[in-house]
Write an enzyme that holds these catalytic residues in place. Structure first.
Site, PDB file in Angstrom:
ATOM      1  N   TRP A   1      51.241  72.184  24.715  1.00 18.56           N
ATOM      2  CA  TRP A   1      50.364  71.168  25.321  1.00 18.56           C
ATOM      3  C   TRP A   1      49.653  70.329  24.267  1.00 18.56           C
ATOM      4  O   TRP A   1      49.289  69.180  24.513  1.00 18.56           O
ATOM      5  CB  TRP A   1      49.338  71.844  26.248  1.00 18.56           C
ATOM      6  CG  TRP A   1      48.476  72.875  25.564  1.00 18.56           C
ATOM      7  CD1 TRP A   1      48.777  74.192  25.415  1.00 18.56           C
ATOM      8  CD2 TRP A   1      47.207  72.676  24.936  1.00 18.56           C
ATOM      9  NE1 TRP A   1      47.769  74.842  24.731  1.00 18.56           N
ATOM     10  CE2 TRP A   1      46.789  73.928  24.427  1.00 18.56           C
ATOM     11  CE3 TRP A   1      46.371  71.585  24.758  1.00 18.56           C
ATOM     12  CZ2 TRP A   1      45.590  74.116  23.749  1.00 18.56           C
ATOM     13  CZ3 TRP A   1      45.166  71.755  24.077  1.00 18.56           C
ATOM     14  CH2 TRP A   1      44.787  73.012  23.579  1.00 18.56           C
TER      15      TRP A   1
ATOM     16  N   TRP B   1      44.474  68.517  29.715  1.00 21.31           N
ATOM     17  CA  TRP B   1      45.689  69.172  29.202  1.00 21.31           C
ATOM     18  C   TRP B   1      45.622  70.686  29.378  1.00 21.31           C
ATOM     19  O   TRP B   1      46.598  71.319  29.778  1.00 21.31           O
ATOM     20  CB  TRP B   1      45.940  68.791  27.736  1.00 21.31           C
ATOM     21  CG  TRP B   1      46.747  67.538  27.696  1.00 21.31           C
ATOM     22  CD1 TRP B   1      46.269  66.260  27.586  1.00 21.31           C
ATOM     23  CD2 TRP B   1      48.165  67.424  27.874  1.00 21.31           C
ATOM     24  NE1 TRP B   1      47.308  65.364  27.669  1.00 21.31           N
ATOM     25  CE2 TRP B   1      48.482  66.040  27.840  1.00 21.31           C
ATOM     26  CE3 TRP B   1      49.205  68.323  28.050  1.00 21.31           C
ATOM     27  CZ2 TRP B   1      49.792  65.562  27.982  1.00 21.31           C
ATOM     28  CZ3 TRP B   1      50.507  67.854  28.186  1.00 21.31           C
ATOM     29  CH2 TRP B   1      50.790  66.489  28.153  1.00 21.31           C
TER      30      TRP B   1
ATOM     31  N   TRP C   1      56.206  78.562  22.703  1.00 22.02           N
ATOM     32  CA  TRP C   1      56.560  77.184  23.044  1.00 22.02           C
ATOM     33  C   TRP C   1      57.899  76.839  22.403  1.00 22.02           C
ATOM     34  O   TRP C   1      58.235  77.373  21.338  1.00 22.02           O
ATOM     35  CB  TRP C   1      55.479  76.212  22.542  1.00 22.02           C
ATOM     36  CG  TRP C   1      54.106  76.487  23.074  1.00 22.02           C
ATOM     37  CD1 TRP C   1      53.049  76.976  22.369  1.00 22.02           C
ATOM     38  CD2 TRP C   1      53.639  76.294  24.414  1.00 22.02           C
ATOM     39  NE1 TRP C   1      51.942  77.099  23.187  1.00 22.02           N
ATOM     40  CE2 TRP C   1      52.280  76.689  24.446  1.00 22.02           C
ATOM     41  CE3 TRP C   1      54.216  75.827  25.597  1.00 22.02           C
ATOM     42  CZ2 TRP C   1      51.505  76.625  25.610  1.00 22.02           C
ATOM     43  CZ3 TRP C   1      53.438  75.768  26.747  1.00 22.02           C
ATOM     44  CH2 TRP C   1      52.108  76.162  26.745  1.00 22.02           C
TER      45      TRP C   1
ATOM     46  N   ASN D   1      45.642  59.146  37.273  1.00 21.00           N
ATOM     47  CA  ASN D   1      45.317  60.569  37.108  1.00 21.00           C
ATOM     48  C   ASN D   1      46.374  61.506  37.697  1.00 21.00           C
ATOM     49  O   ASN D   1      46.752  62.498  37.070  1.00 21.00           O
ATOM     50  CB  ASN D   1      43.954  60.865  37.741  1.00 21.00           C
ATOM     51  CG  ASN D   1      43.588  62.331  37.618  1.00 21.00           C
ATOM     52  OD1 ASN D   1      43.466  62.848  36.510  1.00 21.00           O
ATOM     53  ND2 ASN D   1      43.447  63.014  38.738  1.00 21.00           N
TER      54      ASN D   1
ATOM     55  N   TRP E   1      33.363  66.372  36.919  1.00 19.97           N
ATOM     56  CA  TRP E   1      34.430  66.921  36.051  1.00 19.97           C
ATOM     57  C   TRP E   1      34.239  66.401  34.626  1.00 19.97           C
ATOM     58  O   TRP E   1      34.391  67.140  33.655  1.00 19.97           O
ATOM     59  CB  TRP E   1      35.821  66.501  36.546  1.00 19.97           C
ATOM     60  CG  TRP E   1      36.433  67.434  37.547  1.00 19.97           C
ATOM     61  CD1 TRP E   1      36.578  67.188  38.881  1.00 19.97           C
ATOM     62  CD2 TRP E   1      36.967  68.745  37.303  1.00 19.97           C
ATOM     63  NE1 TRP E   1      37.189  68.279  39.472  1.00 19.97           N
ATOM     64  CE2 TRP E   1      37.438  69.237  38.541  1.00 19.97           C
ATOM     65  CE3 TRP E   1      37.100  69.547  36.171  1.00 19.97           C
ATOM     66  CZ2 TRP E   1      38.029  70.491  38.668  1.00 19.97           C
ATOM     67  CZ3 TRP E   1      37.694  70.803  36.292  1.00 19.97           C
ATOM     68  CH2 TRP E   1      38.146  71.269  37.528  1.00 19.97           C
TER      69      TRP E   1
ATOM     70  N   GLU F   1      34.360  63.699  40.571  1.00 24.28           N
ATOM     71  CA  GLU F   1      35.123  63.322  39.368  1.00 24.28           C
ATOM     72  C   GLU F   1      34.166  63.093  38.196  1.00 24.28           C
ATOM     73  O   GLU F   1      34.448  63.473  37.058  1.00 24.28           O
ATOM     74  CB  GLU F   1      35.964  62.071  39.613  1.00 24.28           C
ATOM     75  CG  GLU F   1      37.061  62.251  40.644  1.00 24.28           C
ATOM     76  CD  GLU F   1      37.977  63.425  40.358  1.00 24.28           C
ATOM     77  OE1 GLU F   1      38.294  63.694  39.189  1.00 24.28           O
ATOM     78  OE2 GLU F   1      38.378  64.108  41.324  1.00 24.28           O
TER      79      GLU F   1
HETATM   80  C1  LIG Z   1      46.390  65.474  31.127  1.00 27.55           C
HETATM   81  C2  LIG Z   1      45.157  64.659  31.393  1.00 27.55           C
HETATM   82  C3  LIG Z   1      44.553  63.948  30.370  1.00 27.55           C
HETATM   83  C4  LIG Z   1      43.394  63.184  30.608  1.00 27.55           C
HETATM   84  N1  LIG Z   1      42.815  62.498  29.570  1.00 27.55           N
HETATM   85  C5  LIG Z   1      41.656  61.827  29.774  1.00 27.55           C
HETATM   86  C6  LIG Z   1      41.008  61.151  28.706  1.00 27.55           C
HETATM   87  O1  LIG Z   1      41.449  61.162  27.555  1.00 27.55           O
HETATM   88  N2  LIG Z   1      39.860  60.472  28.978  1.00 27.55           N
HETATM   89  C7  LIG Z   1      39.321  60.432  30.241  1.00 27.55           C
HETATM   90  O2  LIG Z   1      38.264  59.807  30.429  1.00 27.55           O
HETATM   91  N3  LIG Z   1      39.897  61.087  31.270  1.00 27.55           N
HETATM   92  C8  LIG Z   1      41.048  61.771  31.081  1.00 27.55           C
HETATM   93  N4  LIG Z   1      41.645  62.408  32.128  1.00 27.55           N
HETATM   94  C9  LIG Z   1      40.964  62.423  33.441  1.00 27.55           C
HETATM   95  C10 LIG Z   1      41.377  61.281  34.405  1.00 27.55           C
HETATM   96  O3  LIG Z   1      42.771  61.195  34.494  1.00 27.55           O
HETATM   97  C11 LIG Z   1      40.815  59.917  33.976  1.00 27.55           C
HETATM   98  O4  LIG Z   1      39.424  60.005  33.744  1.00 27.55           O
HETATM   99  C12 LIG Z   1      41.027  58.874  35.068  1.00 27.55           C
HETATM  100  O5  LIG Z   1      42.381  58.772  35.404  1.00 27.55           O
HETATM  101  C13 LIG Z   1      40.521  57.528  34.583  1.00 27.55           C
HETATM  102  O6  LIG Z   1      40.714  56.555  35.563  1.00 27.55           O
HETATM  103  P1  LIG Z   1      39.498  55.961  36.356  1.00 27.55           P
HETATM  104  O7  LIG Z   1      38.446  55.525  35.422  1.00 27.55           O
HETATM  105  O8  LIG Z   1      40.041  54.959  37.312  1.00 27.55           O
HETATM  106  O9  LIG Z   1      38.960  57.237  37.151  1.00 27.55           O
HETATM  107  P2  LIG Z   1      38.242  57.440  38.567  1.00 27.55           P
HETATM  108  O10 LIG Z   1      39.199  58.111  39.464  1.00 27.55           O
HETATM  109  O11 LIG Z   1      37.603  56.214  39.055  1.00 27.55           O
HETATM  110  O12 LIG Z   1      37.128  58.522  38.216  1.00 27.55           O
HETATM  111  C14 LIG Z   1      35.799  58.154  37.839  1.00 27.55           C
HETATM  112  C15 LIG Z   1      35.453  58.707  36.487  1.00 27.55           C
HETATM  113  O13 LIG Z   1      35.344  60.104  36.535  1.00 27.55           O
HETATM  114  C16 LIG Z   1      35.817  60.658  35.303  1.00 27.55           C
HETATM  115  N5  LIG Z   1      36.954  61.523  35.609  1.00 27.55           N
HETATM  116  C17 LIG Z   1      37.816  61.387  36.633  1.00 27.55           C
HETATM  117  N6  LIG Z   1      38.685  62.413  36.643  1.00 27.55           N
HETATM  118  C18 LIG Z   1      38.363  63.204  35.608  1.00 27.55           C
HETATM  119  C19 LIG Z   1      38.888  64.417  35.102  1.00 27.55           C
HETATM  120  N7  LIG Z   1      39.916  65.058  35.677  1.00 27.55           N
HETATM  121  N8  LIG Z   1      38.323  64.950  34.003  1.00 27.55           N
HETATM  122  C20 LIG Z   1      37.268  64.349  33.414  1.00 27.55           C
HETATM  123  N9  LIG Z   1      36.726  63.205  33.853  1.00 27.55           N
HETATM  124  C21 LIG Z   1      37.261  62.641  34.940  1.00 27.55           C
HETATM  125  C22 LIG Z   1      36.215  59.498  34.415  1.00 27.55           C
HETATM  126  O14 LIG Z   1      35.117  59.189  33.596  1.00 27.55           O
HETATM  127  C23 LIG Z   1      36.475  58.398  35.414  1.00 27.55           C
HETATM  128  O15 LIG Z   1      36.300  57.110  34.910  1.00 27.55           O
HETATM  129  C24 LIG Z   1      42.819  63.169  31.910  1.00 27.55           C
HETATM  130  C25 LIG Z   1      43.444  63.887  32.945  1.00 27.55           C
HETATM  131  C26 LIG Z   1      44.593  64.612  32.693  1.00 27.55           C
HETATM  132  C27 LIG Z   1      45.225  65.364  33.809  1.00 27.55           C
END
Ligand SMILES: Cc1cc2nc3c(=O)[nH]c(=O)nc-3n(C[C@H](O)[C@H](O)[C@H](O)COP(=O)(O)OP(=O)(O)OC[C@H]3O[C@@H](n4cnc5c(N)ncnc54)[C@H](O)[C@@H]3O)c2cc1C
Length: 473
Positions: A367, A390, A314, A349, A285, A282
Site C-alpha cells: 500500500w 490507504w 507483498w 472518493n 474523518w 466526512e
Molecule cells: C486511498 C485514499 C486516499 C485519500 N487521500 C486523501 C488525501 O491525500 N487528501 C485528502 O484530503 N483526502 C484524501 N482521501 C479522502 C477523500 O477521498 C477526499 O478527501 C475527498 O475525495 C476529497 O473530495 P471532496 O473535497 O469533494 O470531499 P467531500 O466529499 O466534499 O468531503 C468533505 C471533506 O471532508 C474531508 N474528507 C472526506 N472524506 C474523507 C476521508 N475519507 N478521510 C479524510 N478526510 C475526508 C475532506 O477534507 C473533504 O474535502 C483519500 C481517500 C482514500 C480512500
C-alpha cells in the site's frame, strides 16, 4: 514587531496565528519556499503549483492589510531555524507566530526553531488551527486516544453540541510600516519554482483565492449538501464539495467550513438532514486522521498502524504497478480513476477506495507504493488523510476495513457507475460499449478487438491470494 510565519494556512480570514500576531502589534509575514523538502514529501507538482498561485493571492491580501510578506527560498527545512533567527534579529522581532503542523518533520522543524530562537529570547508561539479540536484533546474515559472512528465521532459530536468552534473576526489594516530593505531584497521570484508539466487546463480546474474557496463552500451548501448522502458515491455526479485541496493548504479554515454547515441553524449544532450529517461525518474523518497522526506518529514514518501487517508478503511486481499507475490494468473503473487522477490531480472518493483496494488486495502490492503515487499526483494530497485512506483500504490501519471484505471492482463499477458514463469520460476507448459490457469488456469474448488491455488480474484468483496472504500473518 511581530512575525507571522505562513505554512499550510495561506489565508488572512480566520487564521489563528495571524489573528494573534496582529493583536500583539505591527506585523511582518514570512513564507519559506522549500522545493527540495516538498519533493522529499512527495508533494505533487499540481499541488506545488496551486500553493505558489495561492501565495501570490495571499501577498495581495496582505498588501491590503499593509503587512509586508517576505518570501525566501530555503530548500530544506533544516536550514529554516537559522534563517528565521537571522531574519528575526534583522527585523527586531519580539515574537514569532505560526499554526501547528502535525507531521514528524514539521514538528522537528518547529521544535528546532523554537529552541534556537528561545536562546535569543524570541518566543515561537504555536496555535491550534488546522483541526476543529486541538490534537490531544479528544480522549476516551481512560484519557487514551481513540483508535476507532465511531467512538471518536461520538465524542466530537458531544463537543460540537456544547459549542461550535468560532471564526476569528476580520483583521483590520495596520498602519503602513516604514520601508525596510528586507521587504524587497530578500524576495525570490515565485515563477522560478513553478513545476514543469502543469498545464493551464489543469490550473483552470483549481482556481485560487479565499473568495473562490468561500464561494465554492457556499455553492456546495446551497445546492448540493442536502443530496450528499444519496449522491456522494457516484463518480459521474459532481456531488461532492471538492474542498479538500482548499482545506489542505489552508485557503479555507475548518471553522469557516463548520460555521457554514450550520449557518441555517444560526451557528448551533442541529442536524436538519442526512446530507448535512453525512458531510459532517466526512469532516470528522479528516479530523480523526489528523488526531491519529499526532497520537501515533509511526504512521508518518511509513509504518502500518497494525505492526503485524509488516509481515505481509507483498508482491514485487513492477509491471503491474506501472499498469495501475497509468490506468492500463484492463479493469475499466480502476483505469478511469487512475486516469482522472493523472489528468486533473483529483479522484472521486469511491474510486480512490476501489483503485487502492485493487492495488493492495488484488495485485497484492504494498500500500505504501500506492500511497506515494497518490501523494505525487493529488492536488489535495495530505499525509494524514492519504495515509488513513490507504491504511483503511489495505486493512493495516486503525479502523480499517476487515481484510476479508475485498471490493470487487466490477461489482463496484456496476453499482456506482451503472450507466458507465464515468468510465466513458476517462477511458474513451470503451465509450462505444453499452452499460452492460463497459464494466467488463472481455467478459463474454476474450478475442474482442478493442484498443484496450486485457485485465492484468483474475479477480477471483487474486482475491483468494490476498485472503491467504493476510491469513498467513
Ligand atoms: C486511498 C485514499 C486516499 C485519500 N487521500 C486523501 C488525501 O491525500 N487528501 C485528502 O484530503 N483526502 C484524501 N482521501 C479522502 C477523500 O477521498 C477526499 O478527501 C475527498 O475525495 C476529497 O473530495 P471532496 O473535497 O469533494 O470531499 P467531500 O466529499 O466534499 O468531503 C468533505 C471533506 O471532508 C474531508 N474528507 C472526506 N472524506 C474523507 C476521508 N475519507 N478521510 C479524510 N478526510 C475526508 C475532506 O477534507 C473533504 O474535502 C483519500 C481517500 C482514500 C480512500
Amino acid at each position: 514587531m511581530q512575525l507571522i510565519w505562513f505554512r499550510q494556512d495561506l489565508r488572512v480570514q480566520d487564521n489563528t496565528a495571524l489573528w494573534h500576531a496582529t493583536q500583539a502589534g505591527p506585523c511582518i509575514a514570512f513564507v519559506a519556499i522549500s522545493p527540495e523538502q516538498w519533493a522529499l514529501h512527495d508533494d505533487a507538482p499540481i499541488k506545488v503549483d496551486f500553493y505558489l498561485r495561492q501565495l501570490q493571492s495571499l501577498k495581495i491580501q496582505l498588501d491590503n492589510l499593509n503587512i509586508p510578506l517576505i518570501i525566501q527560498h530555503i530548500p530544506l527545512w533544516n536550514e529554516i531555524p537559522q534563517a528565521l533567527l537571522q531574519l528575526a534579529q534583522q527585523l527586531n522581532i519580539k515574537t514569532l507566530h505560526a499554526n501547528i503542523e502535525l507531521g514528524l518533520n514539521e514538528l522537528k522543524r518547529d521544535a528546532a526553531t523554537q529552541q534556537l530562537l528561545e536562546n535569543t529570547n524570541i518566543p515561537l508561539e504555536l496555535y491550534h488551527d488546522r483541526t476543529l479540536f486541538p490534537v490531544g484533546s479528544i480522549r476516551n474515559k481512560t484519557q487514551q486516544p481513540y483508535k476507532v472512528f465511531s467512538a471518536f465521532k461520538k465524542n466530537c459530536y458531544e463537543q460540537l453540541i456544547i459549542s461550535l468552534p468560532q471564526c476569528y473576526p476580520a483583521i483590520e489594516a495596520q498602519t503602513p510600516l516604514s520601508a525596510h530593505p528586507l521587504f524587497t531584497t530578500s524576495h525570490c521570484q515565485l515563477e522560478d519554482f513553478v513545476p514543469a508539466h502543469v498545464t493551464d487546463e489543469q490550473r483552470v480546474l483549481w482556481p485560487i483565492s479565499e473568495t473562490y474557496a468561500v464561494t465554492l463552500l457556499d455553492q456546495f451548501l446551497n445546492d448540493k449538501v442536502e443530496y450528499y448522502q444519496q449522491e456522494r458515491d457516484f463518480p459521474n455526479l459532481d456531488s461532492t464539495s471538492r474542498l479538500a485541496a482548499y482545506l489542505n493548504i489552508g485557503i479555507l479554515s475548518i471553522r469557516q467550513t463548520i460555521q457554514g454547515l450550520f449557518r441555517l441553524q444560526q451557528g448551533h449544532f442541529h442536524i436538519d438532514n442526512l446530507g448535512q450529517q453525512t458531510w459532517l461525518d466526512e469532516l470528522i474523518w479528516r479530523e480523526f486522521y489528523q488526531h491519529i497522526l499526532f497520537d501515533f506518529p509511526q504512521v508518518s514514518k511509513h509504518q502500518p498502524f497494525k505492526i503485524n501487517t509488516n509481515n505481509i508478503q507483498w508482491r514485487d511486481a513492477a509491471q503491474d504497478l506501472h499498469a495501475w499507475q497509468q490506468g492500463q490494468t484492463g479493469i475499466p473503473i480502476v483505469d478511469a480513476g487512475m486516469r482522472q487522477l493523472l489528468a486533473t490531480g483529483w479522484m472521486h472518493n469511491r474510486v480512490r477506495m476501489i483503485t487502492a483496494m485493487f492495488l493492495c488486495k488484488n495485485l497484492l502490492i504494498d500500500w505504501r507504493l500506492g500511497e506515494q503515487w497518490f501523494m505525487q499526483h493529488l492536488i489535495d494530497g495530505d499525509l494524514s488523510a492519504n495515509n488513513g485512506g490507504w491504511q483503511w483500504c489495505a486493512s493495516t490501519g486503525t479502523d480499517s476495513v476487515p481484510y476479508f471484505r475485498i471490493f470487487n471492482p466490477v461489482s463496484q463499477s456496476q453499482r456506482f457507475d451503472a450507466s458507465g458514463d464515468y468510465i466513458r469520460q476517462w477511458v474513451p476507448e470503451l465509450a462505444h460499449l453499452d452499460a452492460k459490457q463497459i464494466h467488463e469488456p472481455y467478459a463474454k469474448d476474450k478475442n474482442l478487438h478493442l484498443n484496450y488491455p486485457q485485465p492484468i488480474a483474475d479477480l477471483k484468483q487474486t482475491r483468494i491470494r490476498a485472503l491467504e496472504a493476510f491469513k498467513a500473518i
